[in-house]
Structure formats: structure tokens, C-alpha cells
Design a protein around this motif. Structure first.
Motif, mmCIF file in Angstrom:
data_model
loop_
_atom_site.group_PDB
_atom_site.id
_atom_site.type_symbol
_atom_site.label_atom_id
_atom_site.label_comp_id
_atom_site.label_asym_id
_atom_site.label_seq_id
_atom_site.Cartn_x
_atom_site.Cartn_y
_atom_site.Cartn_z
ATOM 1 N N GLY A 7 0.802 -1.213 0.000
ATOM 2 C CA GLY A 7 0.000 0.000 0.000
ATOM 3 C C GLY A 7 0.833 1.260 0.000
ATOM 4 O O GLY A 7 2.016 1.240 -0.334
ATOM 5 N N GLU A 8 0.195 2.345 0.417
ATOM 6 C CA GLU A 8 0.787 3.676 0.320
ATOM 7 C C GLU A 8 1.307 4.225 1.646
ATOM 8 O O GLU A 8 1.811 5.333 1.694
ATOM 9 C CB GLU A 8 -0.259 4.659 -0.230
ATOM 10 C CG GLU A 8 -0.715 4.323 -1.622
ATOM 11 C CD GLU A 8 -1.789 5.267 -2.114
ATOM 12 O OE1 GLU A 8 -2.593 5.764 -1.290
ATOM 13 O OE2 GLU A 8 -1.831 5.513 -3.327
ATOM 14 N N ASP A 16 3.459 6.743 -2.909
ATOM 15 C CA ASP A 16 3.948 5.653 -3.743
ATOM 16 C C ASP A 16 3.634 4.315 -3.082
ATOM 17 O O ASP A 16 3.745 4.171 -1.862
ATOM 18 C CB ASP A 16 5.463 5.769 -3.954
ATOM 19 C CG ASP A 16 5.841 7.000 -4.747
ATOM 20 O OD1 ASP A 16 5.040 7.434 -5.591
ATOM 21 O OD2 ASP A 16 6.940 7.538 -4.509
ATOM 22 N N TRP A 17 3.256 3.353 -3.888
ATOM 23 C CA TRP A 17 2.974 2.023 -3.375
ATOM 24 C C TRP A 17 4.274 1.342 -2.986
ATOM 25 O O TRP A 17 5.304 1.519 -3.639
ATOM 26 C CB TRP A 17 2.240 1.197 -4.429
ATOM 27 C CG TRP A 17 0.801 1.577 -4.526
ATOM 28 C CD1 TRP A 17 0.293 2.721 -5.088
ATOM 29 C CD2 TRP A 17 -0.304 0.860 -4.027
ATOM 30 N NE1 TRP A 17 -1.069 2.743 -4.967
ATOM 31 C CE2 TRP A 17 -1.472 1.600 -4.320
ATOM 32 C CE3 TRP A 17 -0.442 -0.347 -3.371
ATOM 33 C CZ2 TRP A 17 -2.735 1.172 -3.967
ATOM 34 C CZ3 TRP A 17 -1.708 -0.777 -3.027
ATOM 35 C CH2 TRP A 17 -2.843 -0.012 -3.318
#
Length: 72
Positions: A7-8, A16-17
Motif C-alpha cells: 500500500g501507500e 507511492d505504493w
């Protein structure tokens, strides 16, 4: 066994992931190594916490739950 986040990282305003893996009871240096990861279950959605302390508390709960699921 371990736990993983994809995830972020909303608690820290990252957009950004990323993929972060925490391997239980493991402290070797493996940055740059290739890992095989097998997904067992999803325990919760990614959420934003008020601060890092709140996040740490939730991660401790997650670890207990995941260790029980993995029976380790």
C-alpha cells in the motif's frame, strides 16, 4: 512466518505504493535478496492512523492475530 503490507503507508503521507514484509523472529540482513512469499489470508485493509504510536499498537495486535492464524 510473517506479515506483509502492500500500500501507500497513509499514516506517513506516502503516495507511492510499496511492499513491506516483516518476518517473525528473524534478524538477518537480506536486503537485495529474492524472497518467495506465500499469501495465507488478508487480515485488514490499510488505514491511516493518527500517529506512529497508534500504528505500532495496531501492528502488535496484527502480529498476535497472524501468529495465531499461522500457529506459530
Amino acid at each position: 512466518g510473517g506479515m506483509l503490507n502492500i500500500g501507500e503507508n497513509p499514516t506517513f503521507d506516502h503516495k507511492d505504493w510499496s511492499v513491506e514484509v516483516h518476518i517473525f523472529d528473524f534478524s538477518n540482513e537480506i536486503y537485495g535478496d529474492i524472497l518467495h512469499i506465500e499469501f495465507v489470508t488478508k487480515t485488514r485493509n490499510e488505514i491511516r492512523f493518527v500517529n506512529s504510536s497508534e500504528l505500532r499498537t495496531q501492528l502488535d495486535k496484527d502480529e498476535k492475530e497472524i501468529r495465531a492464524i499461522l500457529e506459530i
